[in-house]
Design a protein around this motif. Structure first.
Motif, PDB file in Angstrom:
ATOM      1  N   GLY A 191       0.744  -1.096  -0.197  1.00  0.00           N
ATOM      2  CA  GLY A 191      -0.248  -0.039   0.083  1.00  0.00           C
ATOM      3  C   GLY A 191       0.317   1.690  -0.136  1.00  0.00           C
ATOM      4  O   GLY A 191       0.504   2.674   0.646  1.00  0.00           O
ATOM      5  N   TYR A 192       2.222   1.408  -0.756  1.00  0.00           N
ATOM      6  CA  TYR A 192       3.053   2.481  -0.144  1.00  0.00           C
ATOM      7  C   TYR A 192       2.739   2.713  -2.398  1.00  0.00           C
ATOM      8  O   TYR A 192       2.100   2.114  -2.818  1.00  0.00           O
ATOM      9  CB  TYR A 192       4.625   1.772  -0.339  1.00  0.00           C
ATOM     10  N   GLY A 207       3.338   3.430   2.967  1.00  0.00           N
ATOM     11  CA  GLY A 207       2.788   1.852   3.602  1.00  0.00           C
ATOM     12  C   GLY A 207       2.702   1.428   4.204  1.00  0.00           C
ATOM     13  O   GLY A 207       3.416   2.305   5.769  1.00  0.00           O
ATOM     14  N   VAL A 208       3.084  -0.168   5.008  1.00  0.00           N
ATOM     15  CA  VAL A 208       2.628  -0.681   6.123  1.00  0.00           C
ATOM     16  C   VAL A 208       2.972  -2.034   5.875  1.00  0.00           C
ATOM     17  O   VAL A 208       3.072  -3.069   5.052  1.00  0.00           O
ATOM     18  CB  VAL A 208       0.555  -0.976   6.786  1.00  0.00           C
ATOM     19  N   LYS A 209       3.039  -2.400   7.565  1.00  0.00           N
ATOM     20  CA  LYS A 209       3.891  -3.887   6.918  1.00  0.00           C
ATOM     21  C   LYS A 209       2.271  -4.704   7.523  1.00  0.00           C
ATOM     22  O   LYS A 209       2.246  -4.273   7.948  1.00  0.00           O
ATOM     23  CB  LYS A 209       4.772  -3.675   8.131  1.00  0.00           C
ATOM     24  N   PHE A 210       2.560  -5.328   6.830  1.00  0.00           N
ATOM     25  CA  PHE A 210       0.823  -6.368   7.286  1.00  0.00           C
ATOM     26  C   PHE A 210       1.104  -7.207   8.612  1.00  0.00           C
ATOM     27  O   PHE A 210       0.061  -7.114   9.145  1.00  0.00           O
ATOM     28  CB  PHE A 210       1.507  -7.784   5.822  1.00  0.00           C
ATOM     29  N   LEU A 250      -2.284   3.229   0.973  1.00  0.00           N
ATOM     30  CA  LEU A 250      -3.955   3.606   0.050  1.00  0.00           C
ATOM     31  C   LEU A 250      -4.518   4.629  -0.293  1.00  0.00           C
ATOM     32  O   LEU A 250      -4.758   5.358  -0.810  1.00  0.00           O
ATOM     33  CB  LEU A 250      -4.920   2.975   1.478  1.00  0.00           C
ATOM     34  N   PHE A 251      -2.839   5.458  -0.598  1.00  0.00           N
ATOM     35  CA  PHE A 251      -3.363   7.183  -0.876  1.00  0.00           C
ATOM     36  C   PHE A 251      -2.163   6.813  -2.837  1.00  0.00           C
ATOM     37  O   PHE A 251      -2.300   6.328  -3.067  1.00  0.00           O
ATOM     38  CB  PHE A 251      -2.340   7.853  -0.088  1.00  0.00           C
TER      39      PHE A 251
END
Ligand SMILES: *[C@@H]1O[C@H](CO)[C@@H](O)[C@H](O)[C@H]1NC(C)=O
Ligand SMILES: *[C@@H]1O[C@H](CO)[C@@H](O)[C@H](O)[C@H]1NC(C)=O
Ligand SMILES: *[C@@H]1O[C@H](CO)[C@@H](O)[C@H](O)[C@H]1NC(C)=O
Ligand SMILES: *[C@@H]1O[C@H](CO)[C@@H](O)[C@H](O)[C@H]1NC(C)=O
Ligand SMILES: *[C@@H]1O[C@H](CO)[C@@H](O)[C@H](O)[C@H]1NC(C)=O
Length: 407
Positions: A191-192, A207-210, A250-251
């Motif tokens: 999501g990056y 983004g983010v780590k799952f 998610l941007f």
């Protein structure tokens, strides 16, 4: 004879009617690419719980050679190409490539039909085909980045079960993959947004780590910006100053001719965002984008954004109330210090000449738009992913993540 021509006639009528009347409905987690005067949209999900049954294989484009008004959906020149046999995939990313830069490559994403990792659509022949060469394994929520000579980088993504941070390079001329062995790769993320800079370094934002979606400290801080040098194959960090945007996934992100990266919206584990941030890559500084006329309720994630002339076209996505947008929003980004939402798309409006930097090439990348804004949606995504991969995912880890989420 009569029989055939009657059905041919009906088919033709139906075909013409479909083209003339096509107005896409709301969706998110789609992908989007610009080729010449056509802004293509592929796939996405039409249900905001992000379930398999909401996936759409639609492929259509916006004809940007014509003027339109975003508030008048009938005026928007959409052309549907779904009949070409577009594959069904969710949370995929798309970039263009090929000898003439007229092929859309769709990477990753999940599918109920076991799609290959890469599908390609030749926009000249209007033909889909699959690419079977061995490359990255299953992953989704990637942002592909095109760079010199028809190469496309694929970094990390949402995968199972060990959440890799590998970087693969796809050659769109030979359809071959290579794995980067560069040391010091940044931690895995999904999501990056990836942006190819004019010097062909690829910048990875947010983004983010799952593994720990509920945990705010598992989001990638917006002031740590990994750069992948596509010539020397070395990872570094971009040094930047200025205020730091809030963490997000998610941007959307685009690059202007005067080297501003403009990010919009997205979401955090605290909810959705409608803010605008500017990363000036000439002076390496973040600043808040000043919007002169904010639009009420314009908080989106899982949308796409594409620079077309002086406008960012923000398309589809999920509003904060969970309803899916079928709309286009257009931001005039021609001025460095102020931004304006506009409704009228007029063709051939270019940046003031003093803002252009001569060696600039607009990279034909767009973020594969991604997922959820609101916490409960994120939980649903995890649940759905878990369903897909439950054989491998450690159930315990997930339960812990969900338990830790405060709704
Ligand atoms: C998602 O929503 C649709 C339509 O409301 C429903 O049919 C489906 O069962 C839901 N799926 C999940 C996984 O919640
Ligand atoms: C187009 O806009 C009209 C008027 O706002 C609306 O009633 C209609 O539902 C829209 N059509 C679609 C397909 O979104
Ligand atoms: C969140 O992650 C950080 C760093 O990984 C860790 O120190 C912290 O304990 C985590 N918090 C929760 C609630 O899991
Ligand atoms: C980038 O910065 C992060 C955070 O300070 C650090 O952990 C990482 O090692 C740096 N990466 C490189 C390649 O210098
Ligand atoms: C959700 O928000 C959008 C944007 O403000 C608005 O257009 C839409 O009508 C809202 N939907 C519902 C169901 O409230």
């Amino acid at each position: 004879m009569m029989y055939f021509s009657f059905y041919n006639f009906i088919f033709l009528l139906n075909f013409i009617f479909t083209i003339a009347a096509f107005i896409p409905n709301g969706r998110w987690i789609h992908s989007s690419v610009l080729i010449d005067k056509k802004l293509y949209f592929k796939g996405g999900n039409k249900i905001n719980n992000n379930s398999i049954e909401g996936l759409t294989n639609e492929l259509f484009y916006l004809d940007i050679s014509k003027p339109f008004t975003t508030t008048d959906n009938v005026s928007i020149p959409w052309i549907d190409l779904t009949y070409t046999g577009s594959p069904l995939k969710g949370e995929a990313t798309a970039c263009i490539g090929g000898k003439n830069n007229d092929i859309i490559f769709v990477f990753g994403g999940y599918s109920p039909l076991n799609q290959p990792f890469v599908n390609q659509f030749d926009t000249s022949k209007q033909q889909w085909s699959n690419i079977q060469s061995v490359g990255p394994r299953y992953r989704q929520d990637i942002s592909c980045a095109k760079f010199s000579g028809g190469l496309i980088a694929i970094f990390s993504g949402l995968s199972d079960p060990d959440f890799i941070n590998d970087l693969w390079i796809f050659d769109t001329l030979t359809f071959s993959w290579s794995l980067s062995n560069a040391a010091n790769a940044p931690p895995q993320r999904f999501g990056y947004c990836a942006i190819t800079l004019p010097d062909e370094n690829i910048l990875y934002i947010g983004g983010v780590k799952f593994t720990d979606l509920a945990n705010i400290s598992s989001y990638i801080p917006m002031n740590i910006l990994p750069l992948y040098n596509t010539k020397s194959h070395i990872w570094t960090n971009m040094s930047i100053s200025g205020p730091i945007p809030s963490i997000r996934t998610l941007f959307s992100a685009i690059l202007t001719p005067d080297r501003r990266i403009i990010i919009f919206g997205g979401c955090t584990n605290g909810g959705a965002l409608g803010d605008l941030w500017i990363l000036d890559t000439v002076v390496f500084q973040w600043s808040i984008g000043k919007i002169l006329n904010s639009v009420e309720g314009l908080v989106l994630c899982g949308h796409t954004a594409t620079l077309v002339e002086i406008y960012i076209i923000v398309a589809f996505g999920s509003f904060i109330n969970g309803s899916l947008s079928s709309k286009l929003f257009m931001l005039d980004v021609s001025q460095k210090d102020s931004y304006r939402w506009v409704n009228e798309f007029t063709t051939n409006v270019t940046f003031p000449s003093n803002t252009s930097i001569s060696d600039f090439k607009i990279p034909s990348l767009t973020i594969g738009a991604i997922t959820g804004c609101v916490i409960f949606l994120v939980i649903l995504i995890i649940t759905m992913l878990c369903y897909r991969t439950y054989k491998i995912l450690k159930r315990k880890q997930l339960q812990k993540a969900i338990k830790n989420m405060s709704i």
